[in-house]
Design a protein around this motif. Structure first.
Motif, PDB file in Angstrom:
ATOM      1  N   GLN A   1      41.075  43.832  24.263  1.00 14.61           N
ATOM      2  CA  GLN A   1      42.279  43.168  23.743  1.00 14.61           C
ATOM      3  C   GLN A   1      42.327  41.691  24.146  1.00 14.61           C
ATOM      4  OE1 GLN A   1      46.040  45.166  24.126  1.00 14.61           O
ATOM      5  NE2 GLN A   1      45.157  47.224  24.044  1.00 14.61           N
ATOM      6  N   ASN A   2      41.226  41.206  24.718  1.00 10.08           N
ATOM      7  CA  ASN A   2      41.138  39.803  25.157  1.00 10.08           C
ATOM      8  C   ASN A   2      42.246  39.431  26.136  1.00 10.08           C
ATOM      9  OD1 ASN A   2      38.830  39.121  23.553  1.00 10.08           O
ATOM     10  ND2 ASN A   2      40.164  39.033  21.746  1.00 10.08           N
ATOM     11  N   VAL A   3      42.601  40.378  26.988  1.00 11.72           N
ATOM     12  CA  VAL A   3      43.616  40.150  28.018  1.00 11.72           C
ATOM     13  C   VAL A   3      42.901  39.800  29.315  1.00 11.72           C
ATOM     14  CG1 VAL A   3      45.469  41.187  29.379  1.00 11.72           C
ATOM     15  CG2 VAL A   3      45.294  41.667  26.929  1.00 11.72           C
ATOM     16  N   ARG A   4      43.212  38.624  29.861  1.00  4.61           N
ATOM     17  CA  ARG A   4      42.554  38.154  31.086  1.00  4.61           C
ATOM     18  C   ARG A   4      43.550  38.207  32.243  1.00  4.61           C
ATOM     19  NH1 ARG A   4      40.512  35.566  26.800  1.00  4.61           N
ATOM     20  NH2 ARG A   4      38.249  35.313  26.663  1.00  4.61           N
ATOM     21  N   THR A   5      43.125  38.913  33.301  1.00  6.75           N
ATOM     22  CA  THR A   5      43.981  39.068  34.477  1.00  6.75           C
ATOM     23  C   THR A   5      43.141  38.749  35.712  1.00  6.75           C
ATOM     24  OG1 THR A   5      43.429  41.427  34.544  1.00  6.75           O
ATOM     25  CG2 THR A   5      45.469  40.797  33.414  1.00  6.75           C
ATOM     26  N   PRO A   6      43.174  37.518  36.203  1.00  4.55           N
ATOM     27  CA  PRO A   6      42.356  37.140  37.356  1.00  4.55           C
ATOM     28  C   PRO A   6      42.656  38.005  38.580  1.00  4.55           C
ATOM     29  CG  PRO A   6      43.372  35.212  36.331  1.00  4.55           C
ATOM     30  CD  PRO A   6      44.007  36.409  35.703  1.00  4.55           C
ATOM     31  N   MET A   7      41.601  38.578  39.189  1.00  7.12           N
ATOM     32  CA  MET A   7      41.780  39.379  40.401  1.00  7.12           C
ATOM     33  C   MET A   7      41.870  38.435  41.593  1.00  7.12           C
ATOM     34  SD  MET A   7      39.280  42.253  42.133  1.00  7.12           S
ATOM     35  CE  MET A   7      39.077  43.160  40.603  1.00  7.12           C
ATOM     36  N   ILE A   8      42.970  38.525  42.332  1.00  7.66           N
ATOM     37  CA  ILE A   8      43.160  37.620  43.462  1.00  7.66           C
ATOM     38  C   ILE A   8      43.078  38.333  44.809  1.00  7.66           C
ATOM     39  CG2 ILE A   8      44.581  36.022  42.115  1.00  7.66           C
ATOM     40  CD1 ILE A   8      47.001  37.257  43.664  1.00  7.66           C
ATOM     41  N   TYR A   9      43.084  39.685  44.772  1.00 12.00           N
ATOM     42  CA  TYR A   9      43.077  40.442  46.022  1.00 12.00           C
ATOM     43  C   TYR A   9      42.579  41.845  45.709  1.00 12.00           C
ATOM     44  CZ  TYR A   9      44.858  42.485  50.392  1.00 12.00           C
ATOM     45  OH  TYR A   9      44.968  43.125  51.590  1.00 12.00           O
ATOM     46  N   SER A  10      41.815  42.440  46.648  1.00 15.26           N
ATOM     47  CA  SER A  10      41.311  43.800  46.463  1.00 15.26           C
ATOM     48  C   SER A  10      41.305  44.519  47.800  1.00 15.26           C
ATOM     49  CB  SER A  10      39.893  43.761  45.888  1.00 15.26           C
ATOM     50  OG  SER A  10      39.394  45.069  45.695  1.00 15.26           O
ATOM     51  N   SER A  11      41.787  45.771  47.819  1.00 15.02           N
ATOM     52  CA  SER A  11      41.851  46.519  49.064  1.00 15.02           C
ATOM     53  C   SER A  11      41.707  48.009  48.791  1.00 15.02           C
ATOM     54  CB  SER A  11      43.181  46.260  49.787  1.00 15.02           C
ATOM     55  OG  SER A  11      43.308  47.086  50.939  1.00 15.02           O
ATOM     56  N   GLU A  12      41.162  48.743  49.772  1.00 16.92           N
ATOM     57  CA  GLU A  12      41.102  50.198  49.689  1.00 16.92           C
ATOM     58  C   GLU A  12      42.426  50.832  50.080  1.00 16.92           C
ATOM     59  OE1 GLU A  12      37.888  51.544  52.079  1.00 16.92           O
ATOM     60  OE2 GLU A  12      36.330  50.870  50.666  1.00 16.92           O
ATOM     61  N   ARG A  13      43.336  50.047  50.652  1.00 17.14           N
ATOM     62  CA  ARG A  13      44.608  50.579  51.129  1.00 17.14           C
ATOM     63  C   ARG A  13      45.737  50.234  50.157  1.00 17.14           C
ATOM     64  NH1 ARG A  13      45.530  49.611  57.476  1.00 17.14           N
ATOM     65  NH2 ARG A  13      47.605  50.220  56.694  1.00 17.14           N
ATOM     66  N   ASP A  14      46.369  51.278  49.640  1.00 14.90           N
ATOM     67  CA  ASP A  14      47.456  51.063  48.677  1.00 14.90           C
ATOM     68  C   ASP A  14      48.645  50.359  49.302  1.00 14.90           C
ATOM     69  OD1 ASP A  14      45.856  52.334  46.872  1.00 14.90           O
ATOM     70  OD2 ASP A  14      47.215  54.005  46.458  1.00 14.90           O
TER      71      ASP A  14
ATOM     72  N   VAL B   1      46.242  42.424  41.421  1.00 15.28           N
ATOM     73  CA  VAL B   1      45.938  42.900  42.773  1.00 15.28           C
ATOM     74  C   VAL B   1      45.255  44.262  42.634  1.00 15.28           C
ATOM     75  CG1 VAL B   1      46.870  43.436  45.050  1.00 15.28           C
ATOM     76  CG2 VAL B   1      47.985  41.702  43.635  1.00 15.28           C
ATOM     77  N   ASN B   2      44.007  44.365  43.064  1.00 15.81           N
ATOM     78  CA  ASN B   2      43.177  45.526  42.757  1.00 15.81           C
ATOM     79  C   ASN B   2      43.191  46.586  43.852  1.00 15.81           C
ATOM     80  OD1 ASN B   2      41.069  47.069  41.421  1.00 15.81           O
ATOM     81  ND2 ASN B   2      39.675  46.265  42.975  1.00 15.81           N
TER      82      ASN B   2
ATOM     83  N   VAL C   1      48.020  46.706  49.093  1.00 16.57           N
ATOM     84  CA  VAL C   1      48.156  46.269  47.703  1.00 16.57           C
ATOM     85  C   VAL C   1      49.635  46.111  47.344  1.00 16.57           C
ATOM     86  CG1 VAL C   1      47.826  46.972  45.301  1.00 16.57           C
ATOM     87  CG2 VAL C   1      45.954  47.229  46.942  1.00 16.57           C
ATOM     88  N   LEU C   2      50.435  47.113  47.715  1.00 18.08           N
ATOM     89  CA  LEU C   2      51.868  47.058  47.417  1.00 18.08           C
ATOM     90  C   LEU C   2      52.546  45.901  48.146  1.00 18.08           C
ATOM     91  CD1 LEU C   2      52.563  50.888  47.512  1.00 18.08           C
ATOM     92  CD2 LEU C   2      52.874  49.403  45.512  1.00 18.08           C
ATOM     93  N   ALA C   3      52.116  45.613  49.367  1.00 13.54           N
ATOM     94  CA  ALA C   3      52.695  44.496  50.119  1.00 13.54           C
ATOM     95  C   ALA C   3      52.417  43.169  49.409  1.00 13.54           C
ATOM     96  CB  ALA C   3      52.143  44.477  51.537  1.00 13.54           C
ATOM     97  N   MET C   4      51.197  43.030  48.882  1.00 13.62           N
ATOM     98  CA  MET C   4      50.852  41.803  48.146  1.00 13.62           C
ATOM     99  C   MET C   4      51.687  41.674  46.866  1.00 13.62           C
ATOM    100  SD  MET C   4      48.620  40.356  50.075  1.00 13.62           S
ATOM    101  CE  MET C   4      49.440  41.134  51.482  1.00 13.62           C
ATOM    102  N   ILE C   5      51.901  42.823  46.213  1.00  9.97           N
ATOM    103  CA  ILE C   5      52.712  42.812  44.989  1.00  9.97           C
ATOM    104  C   ILE C   5      54.149  42.440  45.319  1.00  9.97           C
ATOM    105  CG2 ILE C   5      53.641  44.265  43.143  1.00  9.97           C
ATOM    106  CD1 ILE C   5      51.007  45.888  43.308  1.00  9.97           C
ATOM    107  N   ALA C   6      54.686  43.029  46.400  1.00 14.01           N
ATOM    108  CA  ALA C   6      56.061  42.725  46.802  1.00 14.01           C
ATOM    109  C   ALA C   6      56.222  41.242  47.120  1.00 14.01           C
ATOM    110  CB  ALA C   6      56.445  43.569  48.015  1.00 14.01           C
TER     111      ALA C   6
ATOM    112  N   GLY D   1      54.886  38.938  45.533  1.00 20.13           N
ATOM    113  CA  GLY D   1      54.830  38.172  44.287  1.00 20.13           C
ATOM    114  C   GLY D   1      53.477  37.597  43.958  1.00 20.13           C
ATOM    115  N   LEU D   2      52.401  38.111  44.597  1.00 21.15           N
ATOM    116  CA  LEU D   2      51.077  37.552  44.356  1.00 21.15           C
ATOM    117  C   LEU D   2      50.463  38.014  43.040  1.00 21.15           C
ATOM    118  CD1 LEU D   2      49.434  37.673  47.900  1.00 21.15           C
ATOM    119  CD2 LEU D   2      50.705  35.830  46.796  1.00 21.15           C
ATOM    120  N   GLY D   3      50.942  39.126  42.488  1.00 19.77           N
ATOM    121  CA  GLY D   3      50.384  39.614  41.237  1.00 19.77           C
ATOM    122  C   GLY D   3      50.882  41.010  40.922  1.00 19.77           C
ATOM    123  N   PHE D   4      50.315  41.608  39.864  1.00 20.69           N
ATOM    124  CA  PHE D   4      50.699  42.967  39.494  1.00 20.69           C
ATOM    125  C   PHE D   4      49.616  43.946  39.929  1.00 20.69           C
ATOM    126  CE2 PHE D   4      47.843  42.076  35.986  1.00 20.69           C
ATOM    127  CZ  PHE D   4      47.295  43.320  35.659  1.00 20.69           C
TER     128      PHE D   4
END
Length: 306
Positions: free
Chosen positions: A210-223, A192-193, A226-231, A233-236
């Motif tokens: 490091q060949n680490v792939r983390t698909p971006m599923i959401y992006s916002s200018e408002r933290d 979550v970006n 972002v925190l609500a999406m993380i809470a 369980g949509l991503g880190f």
């Protein structure tokens, strides 16, 4: 100072008569003052060729220096008047929008309590916009950082604090039982970006190396979003330590490598400032940023050791 003021007026008007009118002085008085300044500086400042008055080479060289002297003198007179009359001093302070309000509250409260004549007008924006506003004169000072950028020679920096970036995850996430999370541990996790993230480009290059792939599923200018999406369980998320303040979200330090930001109080070098800037700098150096020793004490210790 009268000589400098008259010189600047003639430089602008390129006409002694009009310059005298602008300065509300008789032309002979203005002409005498210019001659005295020329004697002091050792050469002609203007060439007068009939209707064509223009700066000499010495005049062109001296103009920016004398303009600076005049501007600084005016600023000094303004500051003195403000202090003597007790007039309110407005200070336009920019604060990077990704800094948690709790971090700067001590500074704001100190200015309010100890310097009631200073009125803080705060603007929040991303770091690049703050720097543009600062250089354009729209702000007197700003608190921000631009990790990875070289310091701008036109700016003066006082480093206030270092804040680490954390991996923000839902409390129920399988990685939440760890004290720290390696970059490798995030391979395959949804991301979550934060669109205003200061270290996004650098962090992305590290993840790719490091060949680490983390698909971006959401992006916002408002933290908060972002925190609500993380809470949910949509991503880190990749969030500064003191900005993780949402129910159901926990922060774990990112390691291998670590990421951090060094946040500074920034002003423009050589620009005439009101006494309010001095107030802000002094109070900023007294604050215990993130619980550390005040900068004024650290500076005193370094002076003693040297």
């Amino acid at each position: 100072m009268h000589q400098i003021r008259y010189f600047l007026a003639v430089s602008e008007q390129l006409n002694f008569t009009r310059a005298a009118e602008t300065c509300h002085v008789a032309q002979p008085s203005l002409t005498r003052a210019i001659k005295l300044l020329e004697e002091e500086l050792g050469g002609l400042l203007f060439h007068r060729e009939r209707a064509n008055t223009h700066l000499s080479e010495l005049g062109r060289m001296m103009q920016p220096y004398l303009q600076q002297v005049y501007d600084q003198t005016q600023a000094a007179k303004k500051t003195a008047l403000e202090l003597v009359t007790g007039k309110k001093l407005q200070l336009r302070l920019g604060i990077m929008c990704t800094i948690a309000p709790t971090i700067v509250l001590d500074l704001i409260e100190a200015v309010r309590k100890r310097h009631p004549a200073v009125e803080l007008l705060m603007v929040d924006a991303n770091a690049r916009l703050l720097e543009e506003k600062l250089l354009a004169g729209e702000l007197e000072a700003a608190i921000y950082c631009l990790p990875g950028d070289e310091p701008n020679d036109r700016l003066h920096y006082i480093e206030l604090f270092r804040e680490f970036f954390m991996i923000a995850i839902a409390a129920a996430h399988p990685l939440s039982d760890r004290n720290a999370i390696r970059v490798q541990d995030l391979d395959g996790e949804n991301y979550v970006n934060r669109r205003n993230c200061e270290v996004y480009e650098y962090a992305s290059s590290v993840f790719q190396s490091q060949n680490v792939r983390t698909p971006m599923i959401y992006s916002s200018e408002r933290d908060d979003w972002v925190l609500a999406m993380i809470a949910a369980g949509l991503g880190f998320g990749f969030i500064p330590e003191y900005s993780i303040n949402y129910p159901g979200v926990v922060g774990r330090k990112c390691i291998e490598p670590e990421f951090w930001r060094d946040v500074s109080l920034v002003t423009v070098r050589g620009r005439p400032h009101s006494s309010a800037i001095g107030v802000l700098v002094r109070e900023a150096m007294r604050v215990r940023w993130l619980g550390n020793e005040p900068l004024v004490l650290q500076g005193s210790a370094s002076v003693e050791q040297s």
